[in-house]
Every structure is written in C-alpha cells, then in structure tokens.
Design a protein around this motif. Structure first.
Motif, PDB file in Angstrom:
ATOM      1  N   SER A 151      54.813 -13.813  22.812  1.00 57.82           N
ATOM      2  CA  SER A 151      54.959 -15.003  21.750  1.00 57.82           C
ATOM      3  C   SER A 151      55.276 -16.319  22.607  1.00 57.82           C
ATOM      4  O   SER A 151      54.826 -17.241  22.153  1.00 57.82           O
ATOM      5  CB  SER A 151      55.742 -14.686  20.572  1.00 57.82           C
ATOM      6  OG  SER A 151      57.135 -14.327  20.969  1.00 57.82           O
ATOM      7  N   THR A 152      55.999 -16.028  23.611  1.00 55.92           N
ATOM      8  CA  THR A 152      56.791 -17.084  24.354  1.00 55.92           C
ATOM      9  C   THR A 152      55.939 -17.275  25.618  1.00 55.92           C
ATOM     10  O   THR A 152      55.686 -16.050  26.298  1.00 55.92           O
ATOM     11  CB  THR A 152      58.013 -17.071  24.490  1.00 55.92           C
ATOM     12  OG1 THR A 152      58.368 -15.881  25.235  1.00 55.92           O
ATOM     13  CG2 THR A 152      58.701 -17.162  23.514  1.00 55.92           C
ATOM     14  N   LEU A 153      55.727 -18.461  26.019  1.00 55.81           N
ATOM     15  CA  LEU A 153      54.882 -18.579  27.388  1.00 55.81           C
ATOM     16  C   LEU A 153      56.052 -18.577  28.479  1.00 55.81           C
ATOM     17  O   LEU A 153      57.059 -19.279  28.747  1.00 55.81           O
ATOM     18  CB  LEU A 153      54.100 -19.912  27.471  1.00 55.81           C
ATOM     19  CG  LEU A 153      53.482 -20.302  28.438  1.00 55.81           C
ATOM     20  CD1 LEU A 153      52.393 -19.246  28.964  1.00 55.81           C
ATOM     21  CD2 LEU A 153      52.833 -21.758  28.443  1.00 55.81           C
ATOM     22  N   ASN A 154      55.675 -17.845  29.584  1.00 54.66           N
ATOM     23  CA  ASN A 154      56.441 -17.731  30.814  1.00 54.66           C
ATOM     24  C   ASN A 154      55.902 -18.628  32.054  1.00 54.66           C
ATOM     25  O   ASN A 154      54.896 -18.615  32.212  1.00 54.66           O
ATOM     26  CB  ASN A 154      56.501 -16.295  31.526  1.00 54.66           C
ATOM     27  CG  ASN A 154      57.270 -16.174  32.683  1.00 54.66           C
ATOM     28  OD1 ASN A 154      57.882 -17.098  33.188  1.00 54.66           O
ATOM     29  ND2 ASN A 154      57.393 -15.200  33.060  1.00 54.66           N
ATOM     30  N   ASN A 182      45.132 -22.878  21.503  1.00 54.42           N
ATOM     31  CA  ASN A 182      46.342 -22.062  20.761  1.00 54.42           C
ATOM     32  C   ASN A 182      46.360 -22.161  19.093  1.00 54.42           C
ATOM     33  O   ASN A 182      46.782 -21.560  18.492  1.00 54.42           O
ATOM     34  CB  ASN A 182      47.380 -22.281  21.303  1.00 54.42           C
ATOM     35  CG  ASN A 182      47.411 -21.689  22.855  1.00 54.42           C
ATOM     36  OD1 ASN A 182      46.703 -20.825  23.209  1.00 54.42           O
ATOM     37  ND2 ASN A 182      48.234 -22.126  23.716  1.00 54.42           N
ATOM     38  N   THR A 183      46.090 -23.528  18.836  1.00 55.71           N
ATOM     39  CA  THR A 183      46.236 -24.007  17.314  1.00 55.71           C
ATOM     40  C   THR A 183      45.130 -23.437  16.633  1.00 55.71           C
ATOM     41  O   THR A 183      45.099 -23.529  15.071  1.00 55.71           O
ATOM     42  CB  THR A 183      46.545 -25.279  17.568  1.00 55.71           C
ATOM     43  OG1 THR A 183      45.472 -26.070  17.805  1.00 55.71           O
ATOM     44  CG2 THR A 183      47.680 -25.839  18.035  1.00 55.71           C
ATOM     45  N   LYS A 184      43.981 -23.052  17.182  1.00 53.53           N
ATOM     46  CA  LYS A 184      42.864 -22.685  16.299  1.00 53.53           C
ATOM     47  C   LYS A 184      42.062 -21.462  16.808  1.00 53.53           C
ATOM     48  O   LYS A 184      41.040 -21.299  16.960  1.00 53.53           O
ATOM     49  CB  LYS A 184      41.786 -23.977  16.453  1.00 53.53           C
ATOM     50  CG  LYS A 184      42.025 -25.176  15.900  1.00 53.53           C
ATOM     51  CD  LYS A 184      41.111 -26.238  16.103  1.00 53.53           C
ATOM     52  CE  LYS A 184      41.577 -27.549  15.547  1.00 53.53           C
ATOM     53  NZ  LYS A 184      40.630 -28.626  15.670  1.00 53.53           N
ATOM     54  N   LEU A 185      42.812 -20.369  16.972  1.00 55.47           N
ATOM     55  CA  LEU A 185      42.415 -19.191  17.741  1.00 55.47           C
ATOM     56  C   LEU A 185      41.648 -18.560  16.647  1.00 55.47           C
ATOM     57  O   LEU A 185      40.416 -17.903  17.078  1.00 55.47           O
ATOM     58  CB  LEU A 185      43.773 -18.406  17.830  1.00 55.47           C
ATOM     59  CG  LEU A 185      44.667 -18.592  18.848  1.00 55.47           C
ATOM     60  CD1 LEU A 185      45.824 -17.555  18.790  1.00 55.47           C
ATOM     61  CD2 LEU A 185      44.000 -18.432  20.152  1.00 55.47           C
ATOM     62  N   ASP A 186      41.534 -18.472  15.479  1.00 56.15           N
ATOM     63  CA  ASP A 186      40.602 -17.803  14.466  1.00 56.15           C
ATOM     64  C   ASP A 186      39.012 -18.690  14.478  1.00 56.15           C
ATOM     65  O   ASP A 186      38.123 -17.694  14.856  1.00 56.15           O
ATOM     66  CB  ASP A 186      40.975 -17.999  13.027  1.00 56.15           C
ATOM     67  CG  ASP A 186      42.097 -17.451  12.885  1.00 56.15           C
ATOM     68  OD1 ASP A 186      42.433 -16.252  13.412  1.00 56.15           O
ATOM     69  OD2 ASP A 186      43.020 -17.778  11.976  1.00 56.15           O
ATOM     70  N   GLU A 222      44.926 -21.217  28.603  1.00 57.00           N
ATOM     71  CA  GLU A 222      46.062 -21.636  27.819  1.00 57.00           C
ATOM     72  C   GLU A 222      46.015 -23.104  27.474  1.00 57.00           C
ATOM     73  O   GLU A 222      46.622 -23.761  28.294  1.00 57.00           O
ATOM     74  CB  GLU A 222      47.244 -21.102  28.522  1.00 57.00           C
ATOM     75  CG  GLU A 222      48.658 -21.303  27.962  1.00 57.00           C
ATOM     76  CD  GLU A 222      48.845 -19.907  27.093  1.00 57.00           C
ATOM     77  OE1 GLU A 222      49.351 -19.992  25.931  1.00 57.00           O
ATOM     78  OE2 GLU A 222      48.614 -18.682  27.500  1.00 57.00           O
ATOM     79  N   LYS A 223      45.413 -23.537  26.315  1.00 56.11           N
ATOM     80  CA  LYS A 223      45.346 -24.799  26.049  1.00 56.11           C
ATOM     81  C   LYS A 223      45.889 -25.006  24.443  1.00 56.11           C
ATOM     82  O   LYS A 223      45.669 -24.319  23.732  1.00 56.11           O
ATOM     83  CB  LYS A 223      43.958 -25.240  26.116  1.00 56.11           C
ATOM     84  CG  LYS A 223      43.460 -25.260  27.671  1.00 56.11           C
ATOM     85  CD  LYS A 223      42.055 -25.808  27.652  1.00 56.11           C
ATOM     86  CE  LYS A 223      41.655 -25.704  29.263  1.00 56.11           C
ATOM     87  NZ  LYS A 223      40.183 -26.379  29.381  1.00 56.11           N
ATOM     88  N   PRO A 243      46.877 -16.918  31.846  1.00 54.02           N
ATOM     89  CA  PRO A 243      47.138 -17.044  30.281  1.00 54.02           C
ATOM     90  C   PRO A 243      47.465 -15.972  29.626  1.00 54.02           C
ATOM     91  O   PRO A 243      47.177 -14.570  30.182  1.00 54.02           O
ATOM     92  CB  PRO A 243      45.663 -17.529  30.097  1.00 54.02           C
ATOM     93  CG  PRO A 243      44.544 -17.019  31.094  1.00 54.02           C
ATOM     94  CD  PRO A 243      45.548 -16.913  32.088  1.00 54.02           C
ATOM     95  N   ARG A 244      48.047 -16.131  28.527  1.00 55.23           N
ATOM     96  CA  ARG A 244      48.561 -14.783  27.716  1.00 55.23           C
ATOM     97  C   ARG A 244      47.235 -13.915  27.017  1.00 55.23           C
ATOM     98  O   ARG A 244      46.317 -14.801  26.744  1.00 55.23           O
ATOM     99  CB  ARG A 244      49.603 -15.218  26.961  1.00 55.23           C
ATOM    100  CG  ARG A 244      50.834 -15.671  27.522  1.00 55.23           C
ATOM    101  CD  ARG A 244      51.900 -16.028  26.235  1.00 55.23           C
ATOM    102  NE  ARG A 244      51.265 -17.475  25.788  1.00 55.23           N
ATOM    103  CZ  ARG A 244      51.827 -18.045  24.674  1.00 55.23           C
ATOM    104  NH1 ARG A 244      52.971 -17.519  24.247  1.00 55.23           N
ATOM    105  NH2 ARG A 244      51.358 -19.234  24.395  1.00 55.23           N
ATOM    106  N   ASN A 245      47.425 -12.889  26.718  1.00 54.03           N
ATOM    107  CA  ASN A 245      46.388 -12.264  26.050  1.00 54.03           C
ATOM    108  C   ASN A 245      46.523 -12.812  24.603  1.00 54.03           C
ATOM    109  O   ASN A 245      47.434 -13.358  24.048  1.00 54.03           O
ATOM    110  CB  ASN A 245      46.650 -10.736  26.068  1.00 54.03           C
ATOM    111  CG  ASN A 245      46.320 -10.227  27.358  1.00 54.03           C
ATOM    112  OD1 ASN A 245      45.749 -10.892  28.326  1.00 54.03           O
ATOM    113  ND2 ASN A 245      46.829  -8.964  27.736  1.00 54.03           N
TER     114      ASN A 245
END
Length: 321
Positions: A200-203, A165-169, A160-161, A209-211
């Motif tokens: 969609s929101t981080l806990n 997250n901004t460049k997942l593709d 989770e960085k 890390p989220r999937n």
C-alpha cells in the motif's frame, strides 16, 4: 705241607689280634660319645620348678603345666586370629553392601536412562506429529488464502503515475478493451469490486512500479482474461505489462523458484507450464511430466542424457537466496 701250615698260624693270630683291637677302639669311642650326649641332655634339660612346698614337681605336673601354658598360648593366638578374621569379615560385609548399593544405583540410573530415552522418543514422535500438523495447517491456510484470491488478477509493470493510481478501475477496463475486446463483445461482466496497489505504501528506493491487484465480480471473466494473457503479451497504451493469477506470497515465491528452469525448458521446446499451486509440467518424449519440487526435476534431468547438464539449478538457487 706241614711246615707251611704251621708257618701260616702265627700270621693269622696276629691279624685277628689286630682286628679285635680295632673294633674295641671303634665301639669304645661310640660308647664314649653316647655317654657324653646323655650328660649334655641331663645338664641342659629344664629342671622342674618347685611347688608351694619345698618338694620338687613331678614330671607329670611339669608336663601338665607346660600343656596349660601351650593351650593358653594357642588360645591367645586363636583369639587374635579370630579378631582379625572378624574384622576382615565385617570389612567384606561392608564392601559387599557398598557393592550392592552401587549396583542398585547403576540399575536405577539405567532405568532412568531408559525412561528418558523412551520420553525422548515420544517427544520426537510428538514433535514430528506437530510439525506435520503445522505443515498441514500452513498448507491449508495458504490454500484458503489462494482460494480467497481466485477472483483476483495481478497486473505487473503498470506505470506508477497519479492519474493511473486514482483511476485504477477505469485503467483495468482500458486494458481489457486494448488486449481482449472480444470479452466485451460477448457481453462479459468485466466489472471489478476493487483495485489497489500492493504494497500500500510506495518505497522510494525501488524503481519498479508496485503491482496492481484487481478483484473481478465474475470468476469466468477473470479466467478468460488470464487465458488471453498466457497467449500473448498484454499492453497498456503501447507499454508492455504482465497479467498473472493473484496468489499468496509463499505460493508466488515457490513459483518464482522455477523461473530459470521454466525459461530453459521453453528454449528446449518442452512446453513448460506452472500449474496450481506451484507445480511445473513439461512435455518430454511424448509424455507430460509433473514436478512439485526442484529436487525432483533435477534428479529427473540427470537421468536423461538429453537434459543432463542443461539446467543449472544450483546457480538459480543461489540467486534466489
């Protein structure tokens, strides 16, 4: 002889005289008693009452009067008994009516109970049908949801960085290059329509890390990547990650319930697999066995000495709850 006969005659004469005197005395006493009884009857006998005149009633008139009085007496008694009988008959009729009314009420209640019981049976049948329809529709919705995700892959363990997250593709393309470059060499279409974190929101309380959910444009390319992920451990820049089929949450939970059994079956060399939607298959004694429910597998294992006691499904179920 003559002297003796003559001597006996005076003795017989005395005896006869004595006997006669005794009989006279006995019968005289009897006659006297009879007379006394007659006198008592006459003295105690009711005397007829006098009529309108001064002349006494005759015996017939007295008998007729007594007969009338007796008839009046018995008529009065009969009337009293008739009234009592009529009262008892009326009471019996009332009781019988009440009894009939109670019987009718009981029959009505029994009929109502039967009607209610039939209604309950119908309601139970309708409820069962509704439950079956709900289950069918729920399964249908889940199946449609899973089919809508058929082009998706779920990536687990991706750090989770912000730069990721901004460049997942682009990160997904790097994963493909690092783990299955042959797909690119074959000219496969590895483009994705979209990629996002879920939820969609981080806990902040969760450290894992989220999937990442990635939707590919090509179903064939997605399947090839998934097959490669089943063969070996995928990595991203040296960090281990997992790539699995993206499915509905209920289907994922059903698959998760097999985790303990799946790991133990793999240790025993049973070649386990989880097939769609959440079915476990193993290879045992030269045959392939498939199970839709944990209970079915548990019953199967109990009947096989080689597997009995080696799958603690109760503890697994307790951990899942």
């Amino acid at each position: 002889m003559a002297n003796s006969t003559e001597a006996q005659k005076p003795q017989n004469t005395k005896k006869n005289k004595k006997k006669g005197a005794t009989l006279d005395t006995f019968y005289g006493a009897k006659i006297q008693n009879t007379e006394q009884i007659e006198d008592n009857i006459k003295e105690n006998a009711p005397k007829p009452s006098k009529g309108n005149g001064n002349s006494p009633q005759t015996y017939d008139e007295f008998e007729s009067e007594m007969t009338k009085k007796m008839e009046a007496f018995w008529e009065e008694k009969l009337e009293i008994m008739q009234k009592k009988f009529t009262h008892l008959q009326n009471r019996y009729d009332e009781t019988e009516k009440e009894n009939q009314a109670l019987k009718a009420r009981i029959r009505q209640l029994e009929d109502n109970d039967r009607v209610k019981e039939q209604e309950l049976i119908k309601q139970s049948q309708n409820t069962k049908k509704l439950e079956e329809n709900i289950k069918y529709l729920t399964d249908k919705v889940i199946d449609l949801e899973n089919r809508g995700r058929r082009d998706n892959l779920r990536i687990i363990g991706l750090p989770e960085k912000p730069e990721i997250n901004t460049k997942l593709d682009m990160v997904i393309q790097d994963i493909i290059k690092e783990n299955c470059p042959e797909i690119l060499e074959q000219g496969g279409n590895t483009a994705t329509d979209r990629a996002h974190r879920t939820p969609s929101t981080l806990n902040p309380q969760k450290t894992t890390p989220r999937n990442v959910i990635a939707k590919f444009q090509s179903y064939q390319t997605k399947e090839k990547i998934l097959q490669e992920a089943r063969k070996r451990q995928f990595r991203y820049k040296g960090m281990p990650i997992r790539v699995t089929q993206d499915l509905a949450s209920s289907t994922l939970n059903d698959r998760k319930a097999w985790n303990m059994i799946f790991r133990k079956a793999r240790e025993l060399g049973l070649q386990p697999r989880i097939s769609y939607p959440a079915k476990l298959t193993i290879y045992f004694q030269g045959k392939v066995w498939a199970f839709n429910k944990i209970e079915d597998f548990q019953l199967f294992a109990k009947k096989r000495p080689e597997l009995c006691g080696k799958f603690d499904t109760e503890n697994q179920r307790a951990r899942n709850t």
